[in-house]
Design an enzyme around this catalytic site. Structure first.
Site, short mmCIF file in Angstrom:
data_model
loop_
_atom_site.label_atom_id
_atom_site.label_comp_id
_atom_site.label_asym_id
_atom_site.label_seq_id
_atom_site.Cartn_x
_atom_site.Cartn_y
_atom_site.Cartn_z
N GLU A 115 48.57 32.90 36.34
CA GLU A 115 48.65 32.32 35.00
C GLU A 115 50.00 32.62 34.33
O GLU A 115 50.52 31.80 33.59
CB GLU A 115 47.48 32.84 34.15
CG GLU A 115 46.15 32.31 34.66
CD GLU A 115 44.95 32.91 33.96
OE1 GLU A 115 44.62 34.07 34.26
OE2 GLU A 115 44.37 32.24 33.09
N GLU A 135 38.93 34.09 39.08
CA GLU A 135 38.19 34.75 38.01
C GLU A 135 36.68 34.48 38.05
O GLU A 135 35.88 35.35 37.71
CB GLU A 135 38.72 34.31 36.63
CG GLU A 135 40.04 34.96 36.24
CD GLU A 135 41.26 34.20 36.73
OE1 GLU A 135 41.12 33.37 37.65
OE2 GLU A 135 42.36 34.45 36.20
C1 3HC Z 1 42.57 37.21 32.34
C2 3HC Z 1 42.67 36.91 33.78
O1 3HC Z 1 42.46 35.53 33.97
C3 3HC Z 1 41.62 37.70 34.51
C4 3HC Z 1 42.09 38.15 35.83
O2 3HC Z 1 43.21 38.06 36.23
S1 3HC Z 1 40.89 38.88 36.74
C5 3HC Z 1 41.68 39.36 38.22
C6 3HC Z 1 41.88 38.22 39.13
N1 3HC Z 1 42.36 38.70 40.38
C7 3HC Z 1 41.53 38.92 41.40
O3 3HC Z 1 40.35 38.65 41.34
C8 3HC Z 1 42.13 39.51 42.64
C9 3HC Z 1 41.33 40.70 43.06
N2 3HC Z 1 41.90 41.35 44.19
C10 3HC Z 1 41.76 40.88 45.45
O4 3HC Z 1 41.19 39.84 45.70
C11 3HC Z 1 42.35 41.69 46.55
O5 3HC Z 1 42.40 43.02 46.11
C12 3HC Z 1 43.77 41.25 46.95
C13 3HC Z 1 43.69 39.90 47.65
C14 3HC Z 1 44.67 41.18 45.74
C15 3HC Z 1 44.37 42.30 47.91
O6 3HC Z 1 43.49 42.52 48.99
P1 3HC Z 1 43.74 43.75 49.99
O7 3HC Z 1 45.14 43.78 50.39
O8 3HC Z 1 42.68 43.62 51.03
O9 3HC Z 1 43.51 45.07 49.17
P2 3HC Z 1 42.21 45.61 48.41
O10 3HC Z 1 41.64 46.74 49.18
O11 3HC Z 1 41.30 44.51 48.00
O12 3HC Z 1 42.88 46.14 47.08
C16 3HC Z 1 43.77 47.26 47.12
C17 3HC Z 1 43.54 48.08 45.88
O13 3HC Z 1 43.97 47.30 44.76
C18 3HC Z 1 42.94 47.24 43.79
N3 3HC Z 1 43.02 45.94 43.13
C19 3HC Z 1 43.16 44.73 43.69
N4 3HC Z 1 43.24 43.78 42.74
C20 3HC Z 1 43.13 44.41 41.56
C21 3HC Z 1 43.12 43.99 40.21
N5 3HC Z 1 43.28 42.71 39.87
N6 3HC Z 1 42.96 44.91 39.28
C22 3HC Z 1 42.82 46.21 39.59
N7 3HC Z 1 42.82 46.68 40.83
C23 3HC Z 1 42.96 45.79 41.81
C24 3HC Z 1 41.65 47.39 44.59
O14 3HC Z 1 40.61 47.85 43.76
C25 3HC Z 1 42.06 48.42 45.63
O15 3HC Z 1 42.00 49.68 45.02
P3 3HC Z 1 41.61 50.98 45.89
O16 3HC Z 1 42.64 51.07 46.96
O17 3HC Z 1 41.64 52.06 44.90
O18 3HC Z 1 40.24 50.72 46.44
#
Ligand code: 3HC
Length: 724
Positions: A115, A135
């Site tokens: 975004e 999301e």
């Molecule tokens: C207002 C906005 O519109 C709202 C948002 O943005 S909501 C967030 C949207 N983003 C997401 O949903 C992405 C979520 N993350 C993921 O899908 C995956 O973590 C990823 C594809 C980024 C990376 O995957 P991968 O490399 O396998 O690592 P993964 O083990 O999942 O994550 C590594 C660490 O980062 C953390 N992390 C990943 N994304 C995060 C996020 N958005 N916020 C906080 N922590 C996050 C995980 O909790 C994990 O922490 P840990 O090592 O302490 O367990």
């Protein structure tokens, strides 16, 4: 010192490069957002800055808003701690900035990360960067303007598809769609982005504000038609997820009243929706899944996983061939052993069909499918076992046979080899009893079909060494499963927790409740199918064999229903022979079979448990609870006995192994939302009416009385006996 910060460097070319640094995924935590605001203000103010590039450190643009903040908000219920990013930062500071801002995207730009990029005046990306708005998979909607800007860049239909599916696209596709302005090799990313930003500043390239664009969203009537179809589809595919409809409403606001109005509505709705039960459940699942990789005394003691390159599988039946498929698909060589060439050929054919089937569905190319299959070798003896790193035994559930196999393996395999068994019921101590390798014996419990189901239940005994556990966890991750480490007991964590599921349903049917109604109630709750249809699918042989195991292990709480045996006597074997509770016809959904009703009546006559011989009268809510509360009760026993490391491991196991709806957070999380006290009181009442199946466990009773959530970590008691 915290590594979370925003950096800014101004080059001699007059371009300020602002870099998000918050490893591992550059999540937009509150301090990062504060830092971004300061740096944008500074870059805008400074006379030596002509243009700005926004990027992320370490090869990843940003994984989005910090999901930990959601969890905090769920704890406090206070949404006022959510910062106003959408208007203040993305719209005012970025999109309406007086200097052009270009996003230099590498690795991934997800959620709030994308975004921010959408708010920039151009987006340059490296190859194979993931771009998405996931999301909805967290129970919220995009909250930094994504619902408005994405449709304006890629068109309404594509934007809706991306948001509702939560699936990312690659930057290559993004370029074709117009989301990405240029695709350049990683090493040129910053150079090209800087030049692009200067080109905009000096008007050699257009200065585009995404929110002001209308060229991709079509006429109002076209847009309304796209939204109407999307609403209908979402009703079907996500009936229990109101945020899908809400997301479409927010998109529509921008289409009808303009992008800025849409941004305002999005921000308002976001704050409401973040507190929904769905968001609570899904955010819980997000963290619960990641917590499974942390196993005390295994992953925190400095051990390094050893590489597993070659695996032998014993038994090419349904499970063995599924497991072999999962391994070769992820570049692990497999030796498949069978007792004769007929069975071996059958196993190999199944694996070939699995892999080629995936190719037909476009999951891999034909060339790759052939390469994958070249990693498989069939054998009839142990000669090739001398250099395998792991063996997975997947033969029938027969203790002497398994004992014999493991004794032979001790002689045939190298000393470092991991000895895994795919048993779903047999005590691992029994299997290893006749060997001197009990420290190498471990359960690798896959769920069928093993090449598709995401859960790997790793079963350890008191003797399994931490190194072996770590190695198997690593293999699990390599083959893209979610490994959950559990202790040894009948049924282990998943099947044990869920054995009362079929029992509750059988009891209700014998009490006079229509099984098709029970199935409807359960699937309306969100499981893919009800317990009777599931029994049809698994086959009655499985139901009877497993039922016997549980009757032995948990005789105090097993309800003995003659129904399945009666069905078999009447020539029914579920979906296998097309005759079950349901009628199975090619190309149509299973239909309830009325001819099964007399058999159910017969079962009712035999059990004779209907009060005064009349069917009981229950609400749908009671039906649901009478099936699921015994499952919660068994989950409590599993927690009490320390079969899982933490309650959330059972949540993930229930979601990935039993398809419990993720938006309800998993079995224990859901039970806590219902309340331990309500579960306890209901079970107590039913146990007085219908017997042991419903008898509340000590753990549940204690927590209900003391008002402690079921998910709260256990305080080890004198009587508790952890199996981990
Ligand atoms: C207002 C906005 O519109 C709202 C948002 O943005 S909501 C967030 C949207 N983003 C997401 O949903 C992405 C979520 N993350 C993921 O899908 C995956 O973590 C990823 C594809 C980024 C990376 O995957 P991968 O490399 O396998 O690592 P993964 O083990 O999942 O994550 C590594 C660490 O980062 C953390 N992390 C990943 N994304 C995060 C996020 N958005 N916020 C906080 N922590 C996050 C995980 O909790 C994990 O922490 P840990 O090592 O302490 O367990």
């Amino acid at each position: 010192m915290s590594q979370s910060r925003v950096l800014m460097e101004v080059g001699s070319d007059g371009v300020a490069v602002i870099t998000i640094s918050n490893p591992p995924v550059n999540a937009l935590a509150i301090p990062i957002l504060v830092g971004l605001k300061e740096k944008f203000a500074e870059a805008t103010r400074r006379n030596d800055v002509k243009a700005i590039v926004l990027t992320g450190k370490g090869g990843r643009f940003s994984g989005g808003f910090d999901i930990n903040v959601f969890q905090k908000v769920h704890g406090t219920g206070d949404v006022s701690t959510l910062p106003d990013v959408s208007v203040e930062l993305v719209t005012n500071a970025v999109e309406d900035c007086k200097k052009p801002i270009v996003a230099a995207v590498e690795g991934l730009a997800l959620g709030g990360g994308l975004e921010f990029a959408l708010g920039c005046h151009a987006r340059i990306a490296a190859p194979r960067a993931q771009l998405g708005l996931p999301e909805l998979s967290l129970g919220v909607i995009p909250g930094f303007g994504g619902t408005q800007r994405l449709p304006r860049l890629v068109g309404l239909s594509k934007a809706i598809e991306m948001m509702l599916s939560s699936k990312p696209i690659m930057s290559e596709e993004g370029k074709k769609l117009g989301l990405i302005d240029a695709l350049v090799p990683s090493e040129d990313l910053l150079k090209v982005s800087r030049a692009w930003a200067l080109d905009i500043a000096e008007r050699r390239k257009p200065w585009l504000r995404s929110l002001h664009r209308t060229d991709k969203i079509g006429s109002l009537s076209e847009a309304r038609e796209v939204l109407r179809i999307a609403r209908q589809q979402a009703k079907k595919t996500a009936p229990n997820l109101p945020h899908h409809q809400i997301c479409l409403d927010v998109i529509e606001e921008g289409i009808v009243h303009g992008g800025y109005s849409g941004v305002l509505k999005e921000a308002k709705v976001f704050k409401e929706i973040v507190l929904s039960d769905t968001a609570r459940g899904l955010v819980h699942v997000f963290f619960a899944q990641r917590a499974t990789s942390k196993v005390p005394n295994v992953t925190d003691v400095g051990l390094k996983p050893r590489q597993v390159k070659k695996v032998a599988i014993i038994g090419g039946g349904l499970m063995g061939s599924g497991i072999a498929t999962a391994l070769i698909m992820n570049n692990i060589s497999v030796i498949l052993k069978e007792v004769n060439s007929e069975y071996l050929q059958k196993g190999i054919k199944t694996i070939e069909a699995n892999v080629r089937g995936l190719a037909t569905r476009g999951k891999l190319t034909k060339d790759r499918a052939e390469k994958v299959l070249s990693m498989l070798k069939g054998v009839l003896d142990y000669a090739e076992f001398k250099d395998v790193d792991m063996v997975i035994e997947a033969v029938i559930e027969n203790v002497p046979l398994k004992q014999k196999i493991f004794s032979e393996l001790e002689r045939a395999c190298p000393p470092h080899c991991i000895f895994a068994t795919n048993t779903s019921t047999i005590d691992l101590n029994l299997i290893g009893e006749k060997t001197k390798s009990e420290d190498r014996i471990i359960g690798a419990h896959f769920f069928s079909p093993a090449h598709l189901m995401p859960l790997l239940e790793i079963v350890r005994t008191q003797k399994t060494s931490p190194q072996i556990i770590l190695d198997l966890m690593t293999v699990g991750k390599v083959i893209k499963k979610v490994p959950v480490v559990v202790g040894n007991c009948t049924g282990f964590a998943v099947n044990r927790t869920f054995f009362p599921y079929a029992q509750g349903a059988q009891l209700l049917a014998n009490l006079g409740v229509d099984p098709f109604r029970i199935d409807r109630v359960i699937s309306n709750f969100g499981l893919p199918m009800g317990p009777f249809q599931l029994q049809d699918l698994a086959g009655y042989g499985v139901a009877m064999a497993v039922g016997k195991e549980y009757a032995k292990a948990f005789s105090d709480r097993v309800f003995k229903s003659p129904l399945v045996e009666l069905l078999v006597k009447n020539g029914r074997n579920g979906k296998n022979n097309g005759k079950g509770y349901y009628i199975y016809e090619k190309g149509s959904k299973p239909k309830p079979d009325p001819s099964v009703l007399p058999i159910i009546e017969e079962s009712r006559r035999l059990t004779n448990i209907m009060p005064a011989g009349k069917p009981i009268s229950v609400t749908d809510k009671e039906v649901l609870e009478m099936v699921l509360f015994p499952v919660v009760n068994e989950a409590c026993r599993v927690l009490d006995e320390g079969i899982v490391v933490r309650a959330s491991d059972l949540d993930i196991a229930s979601v990935l192994g039993m398809s419990f709806p993720s938006y309800r957070g998993g079995i224990v999380f859901w039970a806590d939302t219902v309340g331990a006290n309500h579960v306890y009181k209901s079970l107590k009442k039913w146990s007085e009416m219908y017997g042991g199946l419903y008898k509340p466990s000590k753990f549940l009773e204690e927590r209900a009385i003391k008002g402690i959530p079921l998910s709260a970590p256990a305080v080890p008691s004198a009587t508790s006996k952890s199996r981990l």
